[in-house]
Design a protein around this motif. Structure first.
Motif, PDB file in Angstrom:
ATOM      1  N   UNK A  36      16.527 -22.977 -19.867  1.00  0.00           N
ATOM      2  CA  UNK A  36      16.606 -22.059 -19.875  1.00  0.00           C
ATOM      3  C   UNK A  36      17.219 -21.222 -21.312  1.00  0.00           C
ATOM      4  N   UNK A  37      18.155 -20.574 -21.823  1.00  0.00           N
ATOM      5  CA  UNK A  37      18.721 -20.091 -23.067  1.00  0.00           C
ATOM      6  C   UNK A  37      20.173 -20.697 -22.854  1.00  0.00           C
ATOM      7  N   UNK A  38      20.741 -20.262 -21.498  1.00  0.00           N
ATOM      8  CA  UNK A  38      21.818 -20.937 -21.602  1.00  0.00           C
ATOM      9  C   UNK A  38      22.579 -22.363 -21.111  1.00  0.00           C
ATOM     10  N   UNK A  39      20.824 -23.013 -21.035  1.00  0.00           N
ATOM     11  CA  UNK A  39      21.218 -24.621 -20.512  1.00  0.00           C
ATOM     12  C   UNK A  39      21.014 -24.742 -19.067  1.00  0.00           C
ATOM     13  N   UNK A  40      20.447 -23.597 -18.315  1.00  0.00           N
ATOM     14  CA  UNK A  40      20.565 -24.276 -16.902  1.00  0.00           C
ATOM     15  C   UNK A  40      19.527 -24.586 -16.673  1.00  0.00           C
ATOM     16  N   UNK A  41      19.180 -25.599 -16.092  1.00  0.00           N
ATOM     17  CA  UNK A  41      17.267 -26.522 -15.354  1.00  0.00           C
ATOM     18  C   UNK A  41      17.110 -26.416 -14.240  1.00  0.00           C
ATOM     19  N   UNK A  42      15.728 -26.103 -14.179  1.00  0.00           N
ATOM     20  CA  UNK A  42      14.865 -26.456 -13.309  1.00  0.00           C
ATOM     21  C   UNK A  42      14.583 -27.480 -12.844  1.00  0.00           C
ATOM     22  N   UNK A  77      -6.782 -10.465  -2.107  1.00  0.00           N
ATOM     23  CA  UNK A  77      -6.937 -12.244  -1.645  1.00  0.00           C
ATOM     24  C   UNK A  77      -6.113 -11.848   0.291  1.00  0.00           C
ATOM     25  N   UNK A  78      -6.760 -12.322   0.989  1.00  0.00           N
ATOM     26  CA  UNK A  78      -7.365 -12.640   2.157  1.00  0.00           C
ATOM     27  C   UNK A  78      -7.310 -14.405   3.080  1.00  0.00           C
ATOM     28  N   UNK A  79      -7.346 -14.609   1.708  1.00  0.00           N
ATOM     29  CA  UNK A  79      -6.882 -16.234   2.264  1.00  0.00           C
ATOM     30  C   UNK A  79      -6.496 -16.787   1.306  1.00  0.00           C
ATOM     31  N   UNK A  80      -6.431 -18.004   1.020  1.00  0.00           N
ATOM     32  CA  UNK A  80      -6.544 -18.813  -0.164  1.00  0.00           C
ATOM     33  C   UNK A  80      -5.031 -19.136  -0.758  1.00  0.00           C
ATOM     34  N   UNK A  81      -4.644 -19.488  -2.015  1.00  0.00           N
ATOM     35  CA  UNK A  81      -2.583 -19.584  -1.848  1.00  0.00           C
ATOM     36  C   UNK A  81      -2.395 -19.666  -3.283  1.00  0.00           C
ATOM     37  N   UNK A  82      -0.861 -19.307  -3.552  1.00  0.00           N
ATOM     38  CA  UNK A  82      -0.333 -18.960  -4.736  1.00  0.00           C
ATOM     39  C   UNK A  82      -0.295 -20.397  -5.448  1.00  0.00           C
ATOM     40  N   UNK A  83      -0.308 -20.957  -6.873  1.00  0.00           N
ATOM     41  CA  UNK A  83       0.212 -22.106  -6.852  1.00  0.00           C
ATOM     42  C   UNK A  83       0.966 -21.771  -8.975  1.00  0.00           C
ATOM     43  N   UNK A  84       1.906 -21.499  -8.700  1.00  0.00           N
ATOM     44  CA  UNK A  84       2.726 -20.847 -10.152  1.00  0.00           C
ATOM     45  C   UNK A  84       2.674 -21.822 -11.042  1.00  0.00           C
ATOM     46  N   UNK A  85       2.448 -22.034 -12.428  1.00  0.00           N
ATOM     47  CA  UNK A  85       2.465 -23.071 -13.278  1.00  0.00           C
ATOM     48  C   UNK A  85       3.914 -23.016 -14.364  1.00  0.00           C
ATOM     49  N   UNK A  86       4.372 -21.534 -14.681  1.00  0.00           N
ATOM     50  CA  UNK A  86       4.628 -21.596 -15.580  1.00  0.00           C
ATOM     51  C   UNK A  86       6.043 -20.216 -15.607  1.00  0.00           C
ATOM     52  N   UNK A  87       6.734 -19.761 -16.219  1.00  0.00           N
ATOM     53  CA  UNK A  87       7.798 -18.381 -16.622  1.00  0.00           C
ATOM     54  C   UNK A  87       8.313 -18.529 -17.109  1.00  0.00           C
ATOM     55  N   UNK A  88       8.140 -17.249 -17.812  1.00  0.00           N
ATOM     56  CA  UNK A  88       8.558 -16.945 -19.352  1.00  0.00           C
ATOM     57  C   UNK A  88      10.314 -16.411 -18.989  1.00  0.00           C
ATOM     58  N   UNK A  89      10.878 -16.613 -20.712  1.00  0.00           N
ATOM     59  CA  UNK A  89      11.804 -16.202 -20.991  1.00  0.00           C
ATOM     60  C   UNK A  89      12.531 -15.322 -20.215  1.00  0.00           C
ATOM     61  N   UNK A 101      10.303 -27.349  -8.680  1.00  0.00           N
ATOM     62  CA  UNK A 101      10.708 -26.209  -9.196  1.00  0.00           C
ATOM     63  C   UNK A 101       8.817 -26.630 -10.940  1.00  0.00           C
ATOM     64  N   UNK A 102       8.972 -25.444 -10.790  1.00  0.00           N
ATOM     65  CA  UNK A 102       8.219 -26.178 -12.662  1.00  0.00           C
ATOM     66  C   UNK A 102       8.533 -25.078 -13.821  1.00  0.00           C
ATOM     67  N   UNK A 103       9.866 -24.262 -12.816  1.00  0.00           N
ATOM     68  CA  UNK A 103      10.632 -23.505 -15.171  1.00  0.00           C
ATOM     69  C   UNK A 103      11.468 -22.552 -14.954  1.00  0.00           C
ATOM     70  N   UNK A 104      12.439 -22.106 -15.374  1.00  0.00           N
ATOM     71  CA  UNK A 104      13.260 -21.217 -15.326  1.00  0.00           C
ATOM     72  C   UNK A 104      13.091 -20.316 -16.055  1.00  0.00           C
ATOM     73  N   UNK A 105      13.317 -18.627 -15.622  1.00  0.00           N
ATOM     74  CA  UNK A 105      13.767 -18.018 -16.612  1.00  0.00           C
ATOM     75  C   UNK A 105      15.539 -17.926 -17.071  1.00  0.00           C
TER      76      UNK A 105
END
Length: 369
Positions: A345-351, A109-121, A68-72
């Protein structure tokens, strides 16, 4: 697209009431005075696996190999899974434990791979997509991607570290051991913000108003009395945050609350065997260490001041002097250990990410009971 450059009253009432009634009812007054204070309620969590249980090619994985990298604020965890060397098996995901899915590839994109780093509220996701059209990528709440390229010559070592609900993204670009912060606006324009002195930058978070924080690392030599240095980044430029002694003590910025009022970081260097201390940072005030946080290395903070991070290989949370070991606070399968907490998150949930006895990582959403 353009690119531009810019350099205790309740307790008193109870005691008063006890004194007033003590002459008439001494037994009652005595029992009130001797009654122990109730113990603080133990903070516990439930968990859900946040990654898909099948890889994009249909191979069963039971979410193993995910992180995991983040949580909304609505409890959706984002992260990465699979093998980083295989574009089919390496993929990015979003999930709340009930509906977990892979993120789509950009149309170009036809090749390659995504990597996520962050998520907004609000659920916007930022990451990077390697391949023929290498660029920063933003996924909307429906999971549709949009590329945000940068001017030629500034795309070496490019990354997106944080995103807010406006769609503003902040990251770094680097070249020959030096780096500089980059901001992308919602309309796709980008701004390269030159550092006051040479260094490698590492951005850590961005508030809803667009104020970002990060850390400057010196690229040429190791001097842990001076580097790293925490910075604040806006559209107007880069500003240093206060350290323990102006210009003479290492510190790092690790995150900023969505409302921008809290900046969490560390004093000292956290590299190797060096010890660092978690603290609140500011551009105008001296750092304030977190009481009772031990050697916590923070990763995120919400508007309520709930800090998450890790220490000694275990994920922990801290709030108002109370440090909680998330593994001990969560009923997990036997042998699982929660090793990292990436966002709150604002509700205290954790990634969070847990390690199984077999050595596999699993992305989790932790929800307070």
């Amino acid at each position: 697209m353009s690119t531009r450059f810019a350099t205790t009253s309740i307790a008193a009432s109870l005691v008063t009431g006890a004194l007033l009634c003590s002459a008439a009812t001494p037994a009652l007054a005595e029992s009130t005075a001797l009654r122990p204070k109730p113990a603080a309620r133990a903070l516990t969590y439930t968990y859900r696996v946040a990654a898909p249980r099948f890889l994009p090619d249909g191979t069963p994985s039971d979410a193993r190999g995910s992180a995991a990298v983040g949580i909304s604020d609505d409890g959706r965890v984002v992260g990465n899974a699979g093998s980083g060397s295989d574009p089919v098996r390496g993929a990015a995901f979003v999930g709340d434990g009930r509906r977990n899915r892979w993120l789509a590839m950009p149309p170009a994109q036809s090749t390659g791979q995504p990597k996520v780093n962050a998520v907004a509220p609000n659920g916007l996701i930022a990451g990077y997509f390697g391949g023929p059209a290498e660029a920063i990528t933003v996924w909307n709440r429906a999971g549709r991607p949009q590329l945000k390229p940068i001017a030629e010559g500034w795309n070496y070592g490019l990354n997106a570290a944080a995103i807010n609900s406006r769609g503003q993204v902040v990251g770094c670009t680097s070249s020959v051991k030096t780096g500089t912060p980059v901001r992308w606006e919602a309309d796709g324009t980008s701004t390269v913000l030159l550092m006051p002195k040479p260094g490698n930058c590492e951005m850590a978070g961005i508030s809803e108003s667009g104020v970002a924080v990060g850390t400057l690392h010196n690229p040429y030599y190791a001097d842990r009395t001076l580097f790293p240095l925490p910075v604040q980044v806006t559209a107007d430029g880069v500003r240093y945050l206060r350290t323990a002694r102006r210009g003479a003590a290492a510190a790092s910025a690790h995150g900023i609350s969505p409302n921008g009022r809290l900046i969490i970081g560390t004093l000292g260097s956290c590299l190797g065997k060096d010890a660092c201390q978690p603290a609140w940072l500011s551009a105008t005030r001296a750092p304030q260490p977190l009481r009772g946080a031990g050697r916590l290395v923070p990763t995120d903070v919400n508007d309520a001041g709930l800090v998450v991070g890790s220490a000694g290989g275990r994920a922990k949370s801290w709030q108002r002097g109370r440090l909680v070991d998330l593994t001990n606070a969560t009923r997990l399968p036997r042998g699982w250990v929660i090793t990292s907490a990436a966002g709150v998150s604002a509700r205290g949930e954790i990634a969070a990410t847990a390690m199984t006895p077999a050595g596999s990582s699993v992305a989790l959403r932790l929800s307070p009971r």
